[in-house]
Design a protein around this motif. Structure first.
Motif, PDB file in Angstrom:
ATOM      1  N   ARG A  87     -19.020   4.881  45.689  1.00 51.18           N
ATOM      2  CA  ARG A  87     -20.127   5.907  46.902  1.00 51.18           C
ATOM      3  C   ARG A  87     -18.642   6.919  47.193  1.00 51.18           C
ATOM      4  O   ARG A  87     -19.202   8.268  47.447  1.00 51.18           O
ATOM      5  N   VAL A  91     -19.164  11.118  46.896  1.00 53.28           N
ATOM      6  CA  VAL A  91     -20.202  11.369  48.314  1.00 53.28           C
ATOM      7  C   VAL A  91     -19.155  12.877  48.696  1.00 53.28           C
ATOM      8  O   VAL A  91     -18.895  13.823  49.596  1.00 53.28           O
ATOM      9  N   GLY A  93     -18.317  15.635  46.231  1.00 48.89           N
ATOM     10  CA  GLY A  93     -19.116  16.411  46.287  1.00 48.89           C
ATOM     11  C   GLY A  93     -18.241  16.441  44.118  1.00 48.89           C
ATOM     12  O   GLY A  93     -18.299  17.646  43.921  1.00 48.89           O
ATOM     13  N   ILE A  94     -17.619  15.252  43.900  1.00 47.57           N
ATOM     14  CA  ILE A  94     -17.704  15.245  42.584  1.00 47.57           C
ATOM     15  C   ILE A  94     -19.033  14.891  42.317  1.00 47.57           C
ATOM     16  O   ILE A  94     -19.609  14.316  42.270  1.00 47.57           O
ATOM     17  N   ARG A 249     -30.623   6.820  40.275  1.00 46.66           N
ATOM     18  CA  ARG A 249     -30.852   7.687  42.305  1.00 46.66           C
ATOM     19  C   ARG A 249     -32.321   7.236  42.333  1.00 46.66           C
ATOM     20  O   ARG A 249     -32.231   7.077  43.276  1.00 46.66           O
ATOM     21  N   ARG A 250     -33.179   7.439  41.172  1.00 48.00           N
ATOM     22  CA  ARG A 250     -34.523   6.935  41.707  1.00 48.00           C
ATOM     23  C   ARG A 250     -35.121   5.300  41.910  1.00 48.00           C
ATOM     24  O   ARG A 250     -34.958   5.122  42.679  1.00 48.00           O
ATOM     25  N   SER A 251     -34.169   4.798  41.428  1.00 49.94           N
ATOM     26  CA  SER A 251     -34.226   3.412  41.586  1.00 49.94           C
ATOM     27  C   SER A 251     -34.258   2.822  42.465  1.00 49.94           C
ATOM     28  O   SER A 251     -34.586   1.789  42.985  1.00 49.94           O
ATOM     29  N   LEU A 254     -28.329   3.539  41.879  1.00 53.39           N
ATOM     30  CA  LEU A 254     -26.996   4.134  42.229  1.00 53.39           C
ATOM     31  C   LEU A 254     -26.336   4.181  43.230  1.00 53.39           C
ATOM     32  O   LEU A 254     -25.170   3.710  43.981  1.00 53.39           O
ATOM     33  N   ALA A 255     -26.978   4.245  44.044  1.00 56.09           N
ATOM     34  CA  ALA A 255     -26.672   3.343  45.809  1.00 56.09           C
ATOM     35  C   ALA A 255     -26.021   2.076  46.240  1.00 56.09           C
ATOM     36  O   ALA A 255     -25.638   1.653  46.388  1.00 56.09           O
TER      37      ALA A 255
ATOM     38  N   LYS B  11     -39.914   6.641  50.697  1.00 58.60           N
ATOM     39  CA  LYS B  11     -39.288   5.917  49.058  1.00 58.60           C
ATOM     40  C   LYS B  11     -39.753   4.642  49.119  1.00 58.60           C
ATOM     41  O   LYS B  11     -39.703   3.838  50.232  1.00 58.60           O
ATOM     42  N   PHE B  13     -39.192   0.719  46.840  1.00 58.32           N
ATOM     43  CA  PHE B  13     -38.604   0.244  45.883  1.00 58.32           C
ATOM     44  C   PHE B  13     -39.366  -0.794  44.997  1.00 58.32           C
ATOM     45  O   PHE B  13     -40.209  -1.561  45.844  1.00 58.32           O
ATOM     46  N   PRO B  14     -39.104  -0.456  42.979  1.00 53.63           N
ATOM     47  CA  PRO B  14     -39.394  -1.715  43.500  1.00 53.63           C
ATOM     48  C   PRO B  14     -39.463  -3.392  43.022  1.00 53.63           C
ATOM     49  O   PRO B  14     -38.647  -3.162  43.990  1.00 53.63           O
ATOM     50  N   ASN B  51     -28.194   6.952  52.327  1.00 46.24           N
ATOM     51  CA  ASN B  51     -27.620   7.048  50.895  1.00 46.24           C
ATOM     52  C   ASN B  51     -28.795   8.461  50.685  1.00 46.24           C
ATOM     53  O   ASN B  51     -28.581   8.894  49.131  1.00 46.24           O
ATOM     54  N   LEU B  54     -26.718  11.462  51.478  1.00 47.32           N
ATOM     55  CA  LEU B  54     -25.293  11.077  50.952  1.00 47.32           C
ATOM     56  C   LEU B  54     -25.651  12.102  49.270  1.00 47.32           C
ATOM     57  O   LEU B  54     -25.233  11.811  48.607  1.00 47.32           O
ATOM     58  N   ASN B  55     -26.968  12.210  48.366  1.00 45.94           N
ATOM     59  CA  ASN B  55     -27.786  12.295  47.973  1.00 45.94           C
ATOM     60  C   ASN B  55     -28.083  11.450  46.332  1.00 45.94           C
ATOM     61  O   ASN B  55     -26.853  11.816  45.104  1.00 45.94           O
ATOM     62  N   LEU B  56     -27.595  10.181  46.760  1.00 46.70           N
ATOM     63  CA  LEU B  56     -27.383   8.996  45.873  1.00 46.70           C
ATOM     64  C   LEU B  56     -28.685   8.285  45.870  1.00 46.70           C
ATOM     65  O   LEU B  56     -28.318   7.666  44.913  1.00 46.70           O
ATOM     66  N   LEU B  57     -29.811   8.840  46.559  1.00 42.60           N
ATOM     67  CA  LEU B  57     -30.473   8.207  46.283  1.00 42.60           C
ATOM     68  C   LEU B  57     -31.352   8.769  46.281  1.00 42.60           C
ATOM     69  O   LEU B  57     -32.084  10.385  47.458  1.00 42.60           O
ATOM     70  N   LYS B  58     -32.841   9.377  45.994  1.00 45.99           N
ATOM     71  CA  LYS B  58     -33.599  10.163  45.634  1.00 45.99           C
ATOM     72  C   LYS B  58     -35.268  10.042  46.616  1.00 45.99           C
ATOM     73  O   LYS B  58     -35.157   8.694  45.920  1.00 45.99           O
ATOM     74  N   PRO B  73     -23.592  18.728  45.640  1.00 50.39           N
ATOM     75  CA  PRO B  73     -22.234  18.983  45.500  1.00 50.39           C
ATOM     76  C   PRO B  73     -21.390  20.097  46.599  1.00 50.39           C
ATOM     77  O   PRO B  73     -20.141  19.013  47.352  1.00 50.39           O
ATOM     78  N   ASN B  74     -21.719  21.004  47.291  1.00 46.84           N
ATOM     79  CA  ASN B  74     -20.821  22.103  47.848  1.00 46.84           C
ATOM     80  C   ASN B  74     -21.600  21.920  48.835  1.00 46.84           C
ATOM     81  O   ASN B  74     -20.848  21.599  49.961  1.00 46.84           O
ATOM     82  N   LEU B  76     -22.134  18.462  49.909  1.00 47.41           N
ATOM     83  CA  LEU B  76     -20.858  17.441  50.813  1.00 47.41           C
ATOM     84  C   LEU B  76     -20.110  17.545  50.865  1.00 47.41           C
ATOM     85  O   LEU B  76     -19.497  16.358  51.427  1.00 47.41           O
TER      86      LEU B  76
END
Lengths: 259, 301
Positions: A87, A91, A93-94, A249-251, A254-255, B11, B13-14, B51, B54-58, B73-74, B76
């Motif tokens: 994480r 976070v 930016g990579i 990312r959707r499910s 990833l988090a 959001k 989750f299943p 999350n 932080l773009n870890l979760l859509k 990324p920019n 973040l």
């Protein structure tokens, strides 16, 4: 895509390798011990089955090299998962592609060093690899591309499906090698599974390796087939990885996996 | 420009028995320079919000904007994260960690910046020790040092003092206030109500994926409790008339009044004083944020 991000992750991985020296043992120990065992076996069989010994030695070397490439690329990702540090990396930016390219590049450094050592060991035990160096290296390139492709695919599956699937890092290549007929022609496989060997990235590679061991010339078409098969896997692995990341990312995987 | 805006974010989750709703309709904005506390019980959706930012979760729907832009990324690289139980590779030293992240954040004068954050977080003596050898508090200080590297305009803090001893937690809270003074906007999720009362300018209360309350700490408490008690100790027992006029509950020389505002307290004190009583002691029984937390979760169940 920024080169400095890739270099940053590579710097980090190499630093971790330096501080974590048991991993160096892990990288060197198995391929070199394997090469020594089968090198001695080839020496033993020299008097009564020279070619058989060399076939086993050379096929094993390509197998070991492939395993090293695939597993090390997976371990580098897995260590970030085991240490719950992914994480923090993502976070900063990579991007997922910069991250993966860095992992593959770091693996390449280790694979080149170990591959050279394996080549020298094989030479010591009489394998005619230096005599056909360009063929040896082209087949090594095919092994590299095919195993890196599997590394990318396994990384994608673990990220999309969870840490529970990390067992694939240890088991995937074994299955691929089984279907790729390493020590015998693919014709020996039962007909109902032979089609699988035709779509494996390593089948032509092992066929080429056997010809190399028996001193026969390796047809350029066979080398081309090995490169095309493994290259195709390598190219297709990237969109698969991108799809896995998108899905994760959707499910929420990833988090979950990165934390 | 708001450092963080969530607009109608949803959001799910299943789940084995059907979808699990993590966020129903998260809709709020954080003001520049404030410490915004995101409160809620376990599983309410606090970390989901972090999350997503932080773009870890859509998100399924809705939008997130960081300084007016979608998380990328920019973007973040302008913010940072401190999470409770922050972890790095066990074999890395704090110096390795800070060097790597200063490269990732494209910090120009790396060595100078690393020395600065090590000094600020008082971790210079730990810089060459392996991460696995550090205590929980020391690990958080390293995470704090990492978070200062890029001088973030927005800092997300996900339960940062979780599991810390009170002394270390107090130091961390002091550093959070210092960061705020330097202009950093902070989003803080925590379970510790006293922490929120000490640090936060505003709070948002999230429950089962929905922000059900938002505002300044005082306003939110007043909205839910409306009144508070003032207990006055006087030099003598108040008369029945005074008790009746000021609606006091009297027990010997102590008088209890139930008030609705700060003005009401001033009026009460003036009335007691005018009636010829000396006030020896005042004790205000205001509801705490913990009372609020319990009341709100009780009401929603």
């Amino acid at each position: 895509m920024r080169a400095r991000n890739i270099l940053a992750v590579m710097w980090n991985d190499l630093k971790i390798l330096r501080r974590n020296q048991y991993r160096l043992i892990d990288i060197l120990y198995f391929p070199i011990i394997t090469a020594l065992i089968w090198g001695l076996y080839a020496t033993y069989t020299k008097t009564f089955a020279l070619e058989a010994g060399l076939v086993v030695l050379i096929s094993n070397l390509y197998w070991s090299y492939s395993l090293l490439c695939q597993q090390q690329s997976n371990y580098l990702v897995m260590e970030d998962l085991w240490s719950n540090s992914l994480r923090q990396v993502l976070v900063a930016g990579i991007t997922e592609f910069e991250y993966l390219i860095a992992k593959l590049a770091t693996t390449t450094i280790g694979a080149t060093a170990v591959g050279t050592a394996l080549l020298l060991i094989a030479q010591h035990f009489g394998a005619p690899l230096f005599a056909n160096l360009h063929v040896t290296l082209l087949l090594a390139l095919a092994a590299f591309l095919g195993s890196m492709a599997l590394g990318i695919i396994v990384t994608g599956i673990v990220i999309a499906a969870g840490k529970e699937y990390q067992f694939l890092a240890w088991s995937t290549l074994e299955l691929f090698v089984f279907f790729s007929a390493p020590f015998y022609p693919a014709d020996l496989l039962p007909s109902f599974i032979r089609w699988i060997s035709d779509v494996m990235p390593f089948t032509s590679l092992f066929e080429g390796a056997r010809l190399l061991a028996t001193g026969g010339s390796v047809p350029p078409a066979l080398i081309g087939a090995a490169l095309i098969a493994s290259g195709a896997y390598f190219i297709l692995a990237w969109p698969f990885y991108a799809w896995c990341f998108k899905r994760a990312r959707r499910s929420g995987q990833l988090a979950r996996i990165a934390t | 420009m708001n450092p963080l805006i969530l607009s109608h974010v949803k959001k799910t989750f299943p789940g084995k028995t059907g979808p699990i709703v993590a966020l129903r309709d998260a809709d709020f904005a954080i003001e520049e320079g404030e410490i915004f506390g995101l409160l809620g019980p376990n599983g309410a959706g606090k970390t989901t919000i972090i999350n997503i930012a932080l773009n870890l979760l859509k998100p399924d729907s809705g939008e997130v904007r960081i300084f007016g832009e979608k998380p990328s990324p920019n973007v973040l690289r302008q913010i940072n994260l401190i999470a409770g139980g922050s972890s790095f590779h066990w074999a890395q030293t704090p110096k390795d960690i800070l060097t790597f992240f200063s490269k990732a954040y494209h910090i120009p004068d790396r060595d100078k910046k690393i020395a600065e954050v090590l000094q600020k977080t008082r971790t210079e003596h730990l810089q060459d020790r392996k991460f696995s050898w550090l205590s929980t508090g020391e690990r958080l200080r390293v995470a704090f040092a990492k978070a200062l590297l890029n001088s973030p305009k927005l800092l997300l803090m996900d339960e940062p003092t979780l599991g810390l001893d009170p002394d270390v937690a107090r130091q961390i809270r002091k550093e959070v206030l210092d960061l705020k003074k330097s202009g950093t906007t902070i989003l803080l999720t925590t379970h510790y109500m006293h922490e929120v009362e000490q640090l936060c300018d505003r709070i948002g209360f999230i429950y089962r994926g929905q922000i059900i309350d938002i505002g300044r700490v005082k306003e939110v408490k007043l909205k839910h409790f409306g009144t508070y008690d003032a207990i006055l100790t006087l030099n003598k027992k108040p008369s029945a008339r005074l008790a009746k006029d000021l609606a006091l509950t009297v027990k010997e020389n102590k008088a209890k009044a139930t008030l609705e505002s700060e003005d009401a307290l001033a009026n009460l004190l003036a009335a007691v004083h005018t009636a010829g009583y000396k006030i020896i002691d005042i004790h205000l029984k205001k509801p705490s944020l913990e009372d609020y937390f319990i009341k709100i979760t009780g009401e929603q169940q």
